[in-house]
Design a protein around this motif. Structure first.
Motif, mmCIF file in Angstrom:
data_model
loop_
_atom_site.group_PDB
_atom_site.id
_atom_site.type_symbol
_atom_site.label_atom_id
_atom_site.label_comp_id
_atom_site.label_asym_id
_atom_site.label_seq_id
_atom_site.Cartn_x
_atom_site.Cartn_y
_atom_site.Cartn_z
ATOM 1 N N UNK A 161 1.295 -9.096 17.522
ATOM 2 C CA UNK A 161 2.153 -10.102 17.478
ATOM 3 C C UNK A 161 1.859 -11.240 18.139
ATOM 4 N N UNK A 162 2.235 -12.463 17.572
ATOM 5 C CA UNK A 162 2.066 -13.645 18.418
ATOM 6 C C UNK A 162 2.796 -13.966 19.730
ATOM 7 N N UNK A 163 2.603 -14.639 20.568
ATOM 8 C CA UNK A 163 3.345 -14.914 21.797
ATOM 9 C C UNK A 163 4.623 -15.177 21.445
ATOM 10 N N UNK A 164 5.822 -14.846 22.045
ATOM 11 C CA UNK A 164 7.083 -15.173 21.437
ATOM 12 C C UNK A 164 7.893 -14.342 20.585
ATOM 13 N N UNK A 165 6.943 -13.464 19.986
ATOM 14 C CA UNK A 165 7.386 -12.579 19.202
ATOM 15 C C UNK A 165 8.174 -11.408 19.497
ATOM 16 N N UNK A 197 -0.158 -2.217 21.735
ATOM 17 C CA UNK A 197 0.494 -3.556 21.717
ATOM 18 C C UNK A 197 -0.198 -4.552 21.966
ATOM 19 N N UNK A 198 -0.487 -5.607 21.051
ATOM 20 C CA UNK A 198 -1.556 -6.698 21.251
ATOM 21 C C UNK A 198 -0.614 -7.975 20.980
ATOM 22 N N UNK A 199 -0.611 -8.931 22.203
ATOM 23 C CA UNK A 199 -0.092 -10.368 21.912
ATOM 24 C C UNK A 199 -0.973 -11.157 22.102
ATOM 25 N N UNK A 200 -1.159 -11.910 20.926
ATOM 26 C CA UNK A 200 -2.148 -13.058 20.995
ATOM 27 C C UNK A 200 -1.429 -14.388 21.486
ATOM 28 N N UNK A 201 -2.170 -15.114 22.072
ATOM 29 C CA UNK A 201 -1.555 -16.570 22.422
ATOM 30 C C UNK A 201 -1.674 -17.534 21.378
#
Length: 122
Positions: free
Chosen positions: A12-16, A118-122
């Protein structure tokens, strides 16, 4: 035999947002404590959120106001709703339960799920 099965991880993207689920199955008498841990690469596993059988909750400071632990007692399932995700939330998330089985009702035992990335992309 008791099994904890997790679902809901992903990229998911940051903020998601993401919602993790953990379903416990098997010869369960009572779940006393249910929680979520996470482990990032090169770091120790840390407790993220926990809920007692009475419904009280606790969170690590870094997720307060963003993550919410909840449960469905009828289904022996609990959830971690993660909002406003940040890249530093990237980790493998594990569900955990302190529970008593039908075979050993007097003893609380600790069980773990298999983990979900869980991977959060910037």
């Amino acid at each position: 035999q008791v099994q904890l099965v997790e679902s809901g991880g992903g990229l998911v993207q940051a903020g998601g947002s993401l919602r993790l689920s953990c379903e416990a199955s098997g010869s369960i008498f009572r779940i006393n404590v249910m929680g979520w841990y996470r482990q990032a690469p090169g770091k120790q596993r840390e407790l993220v959120a926990v809920m007692s059988s009475g419904g009280s909750t606790s969170y690590i400071d870094s997720v307060k106001g963003r993550f919410t632990i909840s449960r469905d007692n009828a289904k022996n399932t609990w959830f971690l709703q993660m909002n406003s995700l940040k890249p530093e939330d990237t980790a493998v998330y594990y569900c955990n339960a302190g529970l008593r089985t039908l075979q050993a009702m007097g003893v609380q035992q600790n069980y773990w799920g298999q983990g979900t990335q869980v991977t959060v992309s910037s």
